[in-house]
Design a protein around this motif. Structure first.
Motif, PDB file in Angstrom:
ATOM      1  N   GLY A  99       0.825  -1.207   0.000  1.00 26.47           N
ATOM      2  CA  GLY A  99       0.000   0.000   0.000  1.00 26.47           C
ATOM      3  C   GLY A  99       0.857   1.253   0.000  1.00 26.47           C
ATOM      4  N   ASN A 100       1.916   1.241   0.808  1.00 30.81           N
ATOM      5  CA  ASN A 100       2.829   2.391   0.848  1.00 30.81           C
ATOM      6  C   ASN A 100       3.478   2.639  -0.510  1.00 30.81           C
ATOM      7  OD1 ASN A 100       2.295   2.666   3.576  1.00 30.81           O
ATOM      8  ND2 ASN A 100       4.194   1.702   4.240  1.00 30.81           N
ATOM      9  N   ILE A 101       3.882   1.566  -1.165  1.00 32.99           N
ATOM     10  CA  ILE A 101       4.545   1.705  -2.468  1.00 32.99           C
ATOM     11  C   ILE A 101       3.577   2.324  -3.475  1.00 32.99           C
ATOM     12  CG2 ILE A 101       5.567   0.449  -4.412  1.00 32.99           C
ATOM     13  CD1 ILE A 101       6.579  -1.595  -2.201  1.00 32.99           C
ATOM     14  N   TYR A 102       2.348   1.834  -3.505  1.00 35.58           N
ATOM     15  CA  TYR A 102       1.373   2.427  -4.427  1.00 35.58           C
ATOM     16  C   TYR A 102       1.093   3.887  -4.069  1.00 35.58           C
ATOM     17  CZ  TYR A 102       0.459  -1.769  -7.128  1.00 35.58           C
ATOM     18  OH  TYR A 102       0.591  -2.834  -7.969  1.00 35.58           O
ATOM     19  N   SER A 103       1.145   4.211  -2.794  1.00 31.72           N
ATOM     20  CA  SER A 103       0.975   5.614  -2.382  1.00 31.72           C
ATOM     21  C   SER A 103       2.090   6.481  -2.956  1.00 31.72           C
ATOM     22  CB  SER A 103       0.975   5.744  -0.856  1.00 31.72           C
ATOM     23  OG  SER A 103      -0.189   5.224  -0.318  1.00 31.72           O
ATOM     24  N   TYR A 104       3.316   5.965  -2.953  1.00 30.95           N
ATOM     25  CA  TYR A 104       4.443   6.718  -3.508  1.00 30.95           C
ATOM     26  C   TYR A 104       4.231   7.008  -4.991  1.00 30.95           C
ATOM     27  CZ  TYR A 104       6.930   5.399   0.769  1.00 30.95           C
ATOM     28  OH  TYR A 104       7.299   5.207   2.077  1.00 30.95           O
ATOM     29  N   TYR A 105       3.521   6.087  -5.669  1.00 31.29           N
ATOM     30  CA  TYR A 105       3.210   6.262  -7.082  1.00 31.29           C
ATOM     31  C   TYR A 105       1.910   7.039  -7.302  1.00 31.29           C
ATOM     32  CZ  TYR A 105       6.828   3.011  -8.667  1.00 31.29           C
ATOM     33  OH  TYR A 105       8.017   2.402  -8.950  1.00 31.29           O
ATOM     34  N   PHE A 106       1.298   7.512  -6.215  1.00 35.60           N
ATOM     35  CA  PHE A 106       0.041   8.260  -6.263  1.00 35.60           C
ATOM     36  C   PHE A 106      -1.118   7.421  -6.808  1.00 35.60           C
ATOM     37  CE2 PHE A 106       3.496  11.368  -6.733  1.00 35.60           C
ATOM     38  CZ  PHE A 106       3.312  12.076  -5.561  1.00 35.60           C
ATOM     39  N   ASP A 107      -0.994   6.107  -6.710  1.00 29.59           N
ATOM     40  CA  ASP A 107      -2.091   5.228  -7.112  1.00 29.59           C
ATOM     41  C   ASP A 107      -2.870   4.883  -5.845  1.00 29.59           C
ATOM     42  OD1 ASP A 107      -3.839   3.329  -8.082  1.00 29.59           O
ATOM     43  OD2 ASP A 107      -2.329   2.336  -9.330  1.00 29.59           O
ATOM     44  N   TYR A 108      -3.670   5.849  -5.424  1.00 29.63           N
ATOM     45  CA  TYR A 108      -4.334   5.750  -4.120  1.00 29.63           C
ATOM     46  C   TYR A 108      -5.377   4.636  -4.072  1.00 29.63           C
ATOM     47  CZ  TYR A 108      -1.998  10.204  -3.418  1.00 29.63           C
ATOM     48  OH  TYR A 108      -1.057  11.188  -3.312  1.00 29.63           O
ATOM     49  N   GLU A 109      -6.046   4.363  -5.178  1.00 33.83           N
ATOM     50  CA  GLU A 109      -7.055   3.303  -5.181  1.00 33.83           C
ATOM     51  C   GLU A 109      -6.420   1.947  -4.878  1.00 33.83           C
ATOM     52  OE1 GLU A 109     -10.073   1.285  -8.371  1.00 33.83           O
ATOM     53  OE2 GLU A 109      -9.827   3.461  -8.467  1.00 33.83           O
ATOM     54  N   LYS A 110      -5.315   1.649  -5.546  1.00 31.90           N
ATOM     55  CA  LYS A 110      -4.625   0.380  -5.280  1.00 31.90           C
ATOM     56  C   LYS A 110      -4.066   0.371  -3.864  1.00 31.90           C
ATOM     57  CE  LYS A 110      -3.327  -1.221  -9.855  1.00 31.90           C
ATOM     58  NZ  LYS A 110      -2.233  -1.484 -10.785  1.00 31.90           N
ATOM     59  N   ALA A 111      -3.521   1.493  -3.432  1.00 29.63           N
ATOM     60  CA  ALA A 111      -2.979   1.569  -2.071  1.00 29.63           C
ATOM     61  C   ALA A 111      -4.072   1.257  -1.054  1.00 29.63           C
ATOM     62  CB  ALA A 111      -2.385   2.951  -1.813  1.00 29.63           C
ATOM     63  N   ILE A 112      -5.221   1.882  -1.218  1.00 26.93           N
ATOM     64  CA  ILE A 112      -6.328   1.651  -0.280  1.00 26.93           C
ATOM     65  C   ILE A 112      -6.750   0.189  -0.294  1.00 26.93           C
ATOM     66  CG2 ILE A 112      -8.796   2.149   0.081  1.00 26.93           C
ATOM     67  CD1 ILE A 112      -8.105   5.106  -0.698  1.00 26.93           C
ATOM     68  N   ASN A 113      -6.804  -0.421  -1.482  1.00 23.99           N
ATOM     69  CA  ASN A 113      -7.176  -1.844  -1.566  1.00 23.99           C
ATOM     70  C   ASN A 113      -6.195  -2.725  -0.795  1.00 23.99           C
ATOM     71  OD1 ASN A 113      -9.524  -1.545  -3.061  1.00 23.99           O
ATOM     72  ND2 ASN A 113      -8.456  -1.670  -5.021  1.00 23.99           N
ATOM     73  N   TYR A 115      -4.204  -1.741   1.696  1.00 24.86           N
ATOM     74  CA  TYR A 115      -4.362  -1.453   3.125  1.00 24.86           C
ATOM     75  C   TYR A 115      -5.562  -2.211   3.692  1.00 24.86           C
ATOM     76  CZ  TYR A 115      -1.036   2.447   2.673  1.00 24.86           C
ATOM     77  OH  TYR A 115       0.080   3.220   2.462  1.00 24.86           O
ATOM     78  N   LYS A 116      -6.644  -2.251   2.941  1.00 23.62           N
ATOM     79  CA  LYS A 116      -7.838  -2.963   3.416  1.00 23.62           C
ATOM     80  C   LYS A 116      -7.577  -4.459   3.534  1.00 23.62           C
ATOM     81  CE  LYS A 116     -11.320   0.396   2.025  1.00 23.62           C
ATOM     82  NZ  LYS A 116     -12.448   0.694   1.133  1.00 23.62           N
ATOM     83  N   LYS A 117      -6.823  -5.022   2.599  1.00 23.98           N
ATOM     84  CA  LYS A 117      -6.454  -6.440   2.698  1.00 23.98           C
ATOM     85  C   LYS A 117      -5.614  -6.678   3.952  1.00 23.98           C
ATOM     86  CE  LYS A 117      -6.522  -7.473  -2.246  1.00 23.98           C
ATOM     87  NZ  LYS A 117      -5.730  -7.891  -3.417  1.00 23.98           N
ATOM     88  N   GLY A 118      -4.668  -5.789   4.200  1.00 27.00           N
ATOM     89  CA  GLY A 118      -3.837  -5.906   5.399  1.00 27.00           C
ATOM     90  C   GLY A 118      -4.657  -5.784   6.665  1.00 27.00           C
ATOM     91  N   TYR A 119      -5.597  -4.872   6.648  1.00 23.37           N
ATOM     92  CA  TYR A 119      -6.470  -4.668   7.819  1.00 23.37           C
ATOM     93  C   TYR A 119      -7.295  -5.927   8.097  1.00 23.37           C
ATOM     94  CZ  TYR A 119      -9.889  -2.592  10.949  1.00 23.37           C
ATOM     95  OH  TYR A 119     -10.696  -2.333  12.024  1.00 23.37           O
ATOM     96  N   ALA A 120      -7.751  -6.590   7.054  1.00 24.09           N
ATOM     97  CA  ALA A 120      -8.515  -7.833   7.227  1.00 24.09           C
ATOM     98  C   ALA A 120      -7.659  -8.890   7.920  1.00 24.09           C
ATOM     99  CB  ALA A 120      -9.016  -8.335   5.871  1.00 24.09           C
ATOM    100  N   TYR A 121      -6.385  -8.957   7.576  1.00 24.83           N
ATOM    101  CA  TYR A 121      -5.493  -9.906   8.245  1.00 24.83           C
ATOM    102  C   TYR A 121      -5.294  -9.543   9.712  1.00 24.83           C
ATOM    103  CZ  TYR A 121      -4.194 -12.928   4.429  1.00 24.83           C
ATOM    104  OH  TYR A 121      -4.216 -13.865   3.440  1.00 24.83           O
ATOM    105  N   CYS A 122      -5.260  -8.270  10.005  1.00 27.77           N
ATOM    106  CA  CYS A 122      -5.102  -7.843  11.404  1.00 27.77           C
ATOM    107  C   CYS A 122      -6.264  -8.316  12.258  1.00 27.77           C
ATOM    108  CB  CYS A 122      -4.977  -6.317  11.488  1.00 27.77           C
ATOM    109  SG  CYS A 122      -3.410  -5.694  10.863  1.00 27.77           S
ATOM    110  N   ALA A 123      -7.440  -8.407  11.666  1.00 25.06           N
ATOM    111  CA  ALA A 123      -8.601  -8.894  12.412  1.00 25.06           C
ATOM    112  C   ALA A 123      -8.449 -10.383  12.737  1.00 25.06           C
ATOM    113  CB  ALA A 123      -9.880  -8.651  11.619  1.00 25.06           C
ATOM    114  N   LYS A 124      -7.876 -11.134  11.794  1.00 22.78           N
ATOM    115  CA  LYS A 124      -7.688 -12.576  12.000  1.00 22.78           C
ATOM    116  C   LYS A 124      -6.488 -12.874  12.891  1.00 22.78           C
ATOM    117  CE  LYS A 124      -9.215 -13.851   7.362  1.00 22.78           C
ATOM    118  NZ  LYS A 124      -8.782 -14.474   6.121  1.00 22.78           N
ATOM    119  N   TYR A 125      -5.419 -12.132  12.675  1.00 20.71           N
ATOM    120  CA  TYR A 125      -4.150 -12.368  13.371  1.00 20.71           C
ATOM    121  C   TYR A 125      -3.687 -11.046  13.974  1.00 20.71           C
ATOM    122  CZ  TYR A 125      -4.541 -16.310  10.228  1.00 20.71           C
ATOM    123  OH  TYR A 125      -5.016 -17.387   9.543  1.00 20.71           O
TER     124      TYR A 125
END
Length: 167
Positions: A99-113, A115-125
């Protein structure tokens, strides 16, 4: 390389400790070499603990490539780490770095996607540190993309993670 030969026979913990010292001394190239030794050890027969060390090494390699401005190599490392991490429990850190890398490229939609995948893992683990980073990143990108209600929601969740006694 001579550095790789010197460390190859050591434990992953010892190699990671040496890589961290190189990182502290801003010797990112040698730190990458050492972390890569650990990533190359990944296989299905490793203990869960050893697999997690390999995944951590992928995370570190990606972060170091970002530091030296090699975003494509950083992304490649993180994606390879995700492929390997599917055999493990948690890969929230990898998704955060992608997500951070996509943010550096200003591709915020991919970055947000990512981040959301990572957040889902945080809920499980649960990994409170990574969860806080992801929620903070989501807050920032929601502000940048003018999604203020989503920014407020992410910020509220981040504050709850940071200080669970004061939601």
């Amino acid at each position: 390389s001579a550095l790789a030969q010197k460390y190859d026979k050591l434990s992953s913990d010892q190699i990671i400790a040496a890589a961290e010292k190189h990182e502290e001394n801003e010797d990112n190239e040698n730190a990458i070499v050492l972390y890569t030794i650990v990533t190359n050890r990944f296989n299905n027969n490793l203990s869960e603990s050893e697999k997690q060390k390999c995944i951590l090494a992928y995370v570190k390699v990606g972060i170091l490539y970002v530091k030296i401005g090699s975003y494509i190599k950083a992304l490649d490392s993180e994606i390879e780490g995700i492929k390997k991490a599917k055999l493990c429990k948690d890969n929230s850190q990898l998704y955060n770095v992608i997500g951070n890398i996509y943010s550096y490229y200003f591709d915020y939609e991919k970055a947000i996607n990512y981040y959301k995948k990572g957040y889902a893992y945080c809920a499980k683990y649960p990994d409170k540190e990574t969860e806080f980073k992801i929620l903070s990143n989501l807050t920032n990108l929601s502000i940048i993309t003018d999604h203020i209600s989503e920014a407020k929601e992410s910020h509220k969740k981040a504050e709850a993670v940071r200080d669970p006694k004061n939601p």
